[in-house]
Structures are given as structure tokens and as C-alpha cells.
Design a protein around this motif. Structure first.
Motif, PDB file in Angstrom:
ATOM      1  N   THR A  17      22.449 -17.113 -52.971  1.00  0.00           N
ATOM      2  CA  THR A  17      22.997 -16.362 -51.857  1.00  0.00           C
ATOM      3  C   THR A  17      24.146 -15.492 -52.310  1.00  0.00           C
ATOM      4  O   THR A  17      24.953 -15.892 -53.099  1.00  0.00           O
ATOM      5  N   SER A  18      24.256 -14.266 -51.780  1.00  0.00           N
ATOM      6  CA  SER A  18      25.359 -13.365 -52.112  1.00  0.00           C
ATOM      7  C   SER A  18      26.042 -12.890 -50.861  1.00  0.00           C
ATOM      8  O   SER A  18      25.421 -12.708 -49.837  1.00  0.00           O
ATOM      9  N   ALA A  74      30.844 -16.558 -52.227  1.00  0.00           N
ATOM     10  CA  ALA A  74      30.054 -15.638 -51.421  1.00  0.00           C
ATOM     11  C   ALA A  74      30.630 -15.508 -50.019  1.00  0.00           C
ATOM     12  O   ALA A  74      30.704 -14.415 -49.454  1.00  0.00           O
ATOM     13  N   VAL A  75      31.033 -16.634 -49.451  1.00  0.00           N
ATOM     14  CA  VAL A  75      31.643 -16.597 -48.115  1.00  0.00           C
ATOM     15  C   VAL A  75      32.943 -15.810 -48.152  1.00  0.00           C
ATOM     16  O   VAL A  75      33.242 -15.027 -47.236  1.00  0.00           O
ATOM     17  N   GLY A  76      33.736 -15.994 -49.214  1.00  0.00           N
ATOM     18  CA  GLY A  76      34.979 -15.238 -49.337  1.00  0.00           C
ATOM     19  C   GLY A  76      34.738 -13.743 -49.380  1.00  0.00           C
ATOM     20  O   GLY A  76      35.454 -12.959 -48.760  1.00  0.00           O
ATOM     21  N   ASN A  77      33.692 -13.318 -50.112  1.00  0.00           N
ATOM     22  CA  ASN A  77      33.359 -11.898 -50.164  1.00  0.00           C
ATOM     23  C   ASN A  77      32.900 -11.390 -48.799  1.00  0.00           C
ATOM     24  O   ASN A  77      33.206 -10.262 -48.408  1.00  0.00           O
ATOM     25  N   ALA A 216      29.890 -18.785 -58.718  1.00  0.00           N
ATOM     26  CA  ALA A 216      28.809 -18.627 -59.689  1.00  0.00           C
ATOM     27  C   ALA A 216      28.849 -17.231 -60.296  1.00  0.00           C
ATOM     28  O   ALA A 216      29.554 -16.336 -59.803  1.00  0.00           O
ATOM     29  N   VAL A 217      28.081 -17.035 -61.366  1.00  0.00           N
ATOM     30  CA  VAL A 217      27.998 -15.724 -62.014  1.00  0.00           C
ATOM     31  C   VAL A 217      27.557 -14.668 -61.006  1.00  0.00           C
ATOM     32  O   VAL A 217      28.049 -13.529 -61.016  1.00  0.00           O
ATOM     33  N   ALA A 218      26.646 -15.044 -60.101  1.00  0.00           N
ATOM     34  CA  ALA A 218      26.161 -14.096 -59.096  1.00  0.00           C
ATOM     35  C   ALA A 218      27.276 -13.595 -58.195  1.00  0.00           C
ATOM     36  O   ALA A 218      27.211 -12.477 -57.674  1.00  0.00           O
ATOM     37  N   ASP A 219      28.321 -14.402 -58.003  1.00  0.00           N
ATOM     38  CA  ASP A 219      29.439 -13.979 -57.172  1.00  0.00           C
ATOM     39  C   ASP A 219      30.257 -12.882 -57.841  1.00  0.00           C
ATOM     40  O   ASP A 219      31.065 -12.210 -57.190  1.00  0.00           O
ATOM     41  N   GLY A 237      27.593  -7.176 -57.390  1.00  0.00           N
ATOM     42  CA  GLY A 237      28.760  -7.951 -56.991  1.00  0.00           C
ATOM     43  C   GLY A 237      30.061  -7.217 -57.237  1.00  0.00           C
ATOM     44  O   GLY A 237      30.087  -6.085 -57.736  1.00  0.00           O
ATOM     45  N   PRO A 238      31.185  -7.860 -56.912  1.00  0.00           N
ATOM     46  CA  PRO A 238      32.492  -7.199 -56.999  1.00  0.00           C
ATOM     47  C   PRO A 238      32.887  -6.780 -58.408  1.00  0.00           C
ATOM     48  O   PRO A 238      33.560  -5.764 -58.575  1.00  0.00           O
TER      49      PRO A 238
END
Length: 413
Positions: A17-18, A74-77, A216-219, A237-238
Motif C-alpha cells: 500500500t502507498s 504510508a498513512v503519514g504521507n 518500507a522501501v515503497a514509502d 514516492g517522496p
């Protein structure tokens, strides 16, 4: 060679999830299972639904992540995006806490404005590269302009930051000079001392990754998400966004993130200034001028580990502590400041592990204005860790001249 980020509709073999998704899928309920992919914008709508269902309450990214069984990063983003769109309000920092605004319900529905914003932010295809917006100019810190940050600085959330001295400069100006020289900085100190506030004041173009053990790396680099019309697309991602747009990246609570995950950032910080996005065809991303990494570290937080590999990437390491003179200038009650100073001395001697920081003092003033000074004093004792509470009670009682107990409910009315 710089590869311009592109979106792909090729289905991935695996995905997580992203938070960097768009609001184009049907509205989702706040409850969510941890397994399975979410459609574009679905996580953001789930986060918005929790805020909308609890008007007046504030939540940290970690609290919402546990409710949704999703990554706190992800939630933070997602919360950062909602706040940028004025669909959530950042009410405190370190840890960050958010609450609903009168437009949060629009985020749950996912209107056309969110769709348009997502399309505008999407990277252009390789064959038709679109010009990217230049980052907000970094104010000069030389000559007369070097004193431009002497006075209060308004942060992106509208709150005022009061600069402090750092190497004979306002701290905001000093950080900007470090950025101009490409010297990564790490700010360390107890939670609530203003580390995040300083970085937000210094860099209006800031992008933040809220770190924790689930990041995670995805984040950082992005991942595949299900597209509205079927298939999948890769949403960056960011880290990739900051690199391709030449923006500042704050890795907040960096020492809570797994070293294996943080390793994805290191190539972007050294002479290579490149990363390889293995999840998206192994493409290479090269950082534009202006890209800068700053990190936050809370040494006393459980699970925070400053590895040698991480420390070596940040040439400038700046300690941040509470400015009690500023607390006095903010008209915080003098006796509360005296309590904080006393406890800070005991903390520095190793007698206790906690003392009120600027955040706690500001909260003291707010509670005193709403519930009265006695309730604020009782609450100050209540927020102290249990292992330090006896010493805190002794100091508070000595300053206020009476016995104090933690704020609690009384008899039935």
C-alpha cells in the motif's frame, strides 16, 4: 543519465500500500484489512473518513495506521497530502497529530479537484517530457539577506516559528546555508523541542517521510497501485519526487526506520546522487540541483538506533533542546517554566529520564486557558512517565506550594 519518472500500466508481481495515490476510486469505509492492495486514493479516503468520523479529535499517523492495519509511513504521507489540500489540519508536531477540517468530507467522497491535482502531479512520459515546476527559491543567507530569518518565520501550516542562534546565524539561515553547500544535517534531541518546526520553517518546499518501524522501501520510492480503469500504475514516492523536483526531504524519526530500508536513500546523498528503482523496471533517478536530505533523531525514544552508516551520511549533527527563554517570551506561566527548568537539570544529571519540553509547556498554556491553571498543573504531572512521576510531583508541589495529583475524573455530578 537522468531518467524522467514515468507511469506504467504493467501489472506488478507484488505490491504494497502507498500513500501517494490519487482520489479517483469510489469512497471507502474507514475499516480496512491489512492484506490486499488498495485502489488509487483509497488509503487517503480511508484516513479522511476516520478524521471525519471523529470531529474535534486528533490522531497521529501511527494511531490511524493501527486502526487501518496499514503502514504508518504510508498513512503519514496520506495525512501530509490531506493537510496540503486543507482537508486535514496539523495540530501538533513531534509526534504529528491531525484533525478534521470542514472540507475533510470532500476528501472522503473524492471530488474532481483531487483528480485534477493528481493528474497535474503525475510524471510526464519519456517521449513527451513536461517541464517541472522549479522549487521555491532558497532565501540567501549572505550579506544583508543573512539577517532575513532573524524574526519569526511562518511555517506552511500557518504557525509561527521563532528562530534561535546556530553558529552565529539564525537557525533557519544556517540550515539554508548547509543546503546550498549540499551538507546533510541531522537534528537530534528529545521529542517536542522543535526539530520538525525548524526544518519546516527553513524549507518551504519540504517533503516529509514520517519514520517508524513499519516504514518500507515503497514509502520512499513508490510502488504499483491499481489504476481506476484496470491494470496497475507505478506511483512515485517522496524520495523520487524530492529528487526529480530538487526539493528538501525530511526523514523524521529516521532512527526508527530499519537500516535496510534507509539504505535506499544513501546513493542519493553521496556523489552519485542517483538511485535505482528496482520495483519499476530498474530505472535510474538522478537528483536535480536543490535536492537535500535532513533527518530527525530522538535519542531517548524506545527503538531509536543511530547506526554508524546513518550517522556517517550526516556531516552536520545539531542538538536541539528546549529554549526556556522562548517559553517565557511566549507568556507561558513562569512557574510552569520554573518546573521545566528544574526537571531539565535533574534530567541532565541522570536522576530522571524526562522533563517538559516546549511542546508540553505550550500545551500547559492551552489547557490553562480552557480548563484553568489547576487542571493544567495536574495534567503536566499526568503526562510525565510513571517511572519519573514521583520526582516530577515533588518538583511541581515545591514550586506551586501544594500537593498535586494527575488530572483525573472526580465524583459523579
Amino acid at each position: 543519465m537522468t531518467t524522467v519518472p514515468t507511469a506504467s500500466t504493467t501489472a506488478p508481481t507484488s505490491a504494497s500500500t502507498s500513500a501517494s495515490t490519487s482520489a479517483t476510486a469510489p469512497p471507502a469505509a474507514p475499516a480496512s484489512a491489512g492484506a490486499g492492495r488498495l485502489g488509487q486514493g483509497e488509503l487517503r479516503r480511508k484516513v479522511a473518513a476516520i478524521l471525519a468520523d471523529h470531529p474535534g479529535a486528533s490522531f497521529s499517523p501511527g494511531e490511524i495506521a493501527r486502526m487501518l492495519d496499514r503502514s504508518a509511513g504510508a498513512v503519514g504521507n496520506a495525512l501530509t497530502t490531506l493537510a496540503d489540500r486543507k482537508q486535514a489540519k496539523l495540530v501538533s508536531t513531534g509526534p504529528r497529530r491531525y484533525r478534521a477540517t470542514f472540507t475533510t468530507a470532500d476528501a472522503v467522497k473524492g471530488g474532481s479537484s483531487s483528480r485534477t491535482a493528481r493528474r497535474a502531479a503525475a510524471p510526464a512520459p519519456k517521449t513527451q517530457p513536461a517541464p517541472k515546476a522549479e522549487p521555491a527559491p532558497t532565501p540567501s543567507t549572505s550579506g544583508k539577506d543573512g539577517n532575513a530569518a532573524d524574526g519569526p518565520v511562518v511555517r506552511p501550516n500557518g504557525q509561527t516559528y521563532h528562530p534561535r542562534r546556530l553558529a552565529d546565524l539564525p537557525d533557519v539561515a544556517a540550515l539554508r546555508r548547509l543546503r546550498e553547500a549540499s551538507i546533510p544535517a541531522m537534528l537530534y534531541g528529545p521529542p517536542g523541542t522543535g526539530k520538525t518546526s525548524l526544518v519546516e520553517a527553513a524549507f518551504p518546499d519540504l517533503i516529509t517521510v514520517a519514520g517508524d518501524g513499519d516504514t518500507a522501501v515503497a514509502d520512499f520510492v513508490g510502488e504499483y497501485t491499481q489504476a481506476p480503469g484496470g491494470g496497475y500504475e507505478f506511483v512515485y514516492g517522496p524520495l523520487v519526487t524530492a529528487m526529480t523536483e530538487g526539493r528538501a526531504l525530511l526523514i523524521d524519526d529516521a532512527t526508527l526506520i530499519s537500516p535496510k530500508v534507509l539504505a535506499v536513500v544513501y546513493p542519493a546523498m553521496d556523489g552519485r546522487r542517483q538511485i535505482t528503482v528496482k520495483a519499476h523496471k530498474g530505472e535510474t533517478i538522478t537528483a536535480k540541483d536543490g535536492f537535500y536530505v535532513v533527518a530527525g533523531h530522538n535519542p531517548g525514544v524506545h527503538g531509536a538506533v543511530l547506526t554508524e552508516a546513518l550517522a556517517s551520511r550526516f556531516a552536520a549533527q545539531i542538538q536541539v533542546s528546549t529554549d526556556y527563554e522562548l517559553a517565557s517570551k511566549l507568556d507561558i506561566h513562569p512557574r510552569a517554566v520554573r518546573v521545566a527548568r528544574n526537571l531539565a537539570r535533574r534530567q541532565s544529571s541522570g536522576e530522571i529520564g524526562w522533563s517538559p519540553q516546549l511542546r508540553e509547556l505550550i500545551n500547559f498554556q492551552k489547557i490553562a486557558g480552557v480548563l484553568g491553571p489547576e487542571a493544567a498543573v495536574a495534567n503536566l504531572l499526568g503526562v510525565a512517565p510513571e517511572e519519573d512521576r514521583d520526582v516530577v510531583a515533588e518538583v511541581v508541589s515545591g514550586v506551586y506550594g501544594r500537593a498535586v495529583t494527575p488530572l483525573a475524573l472526580g465524583q459523579q455530578i
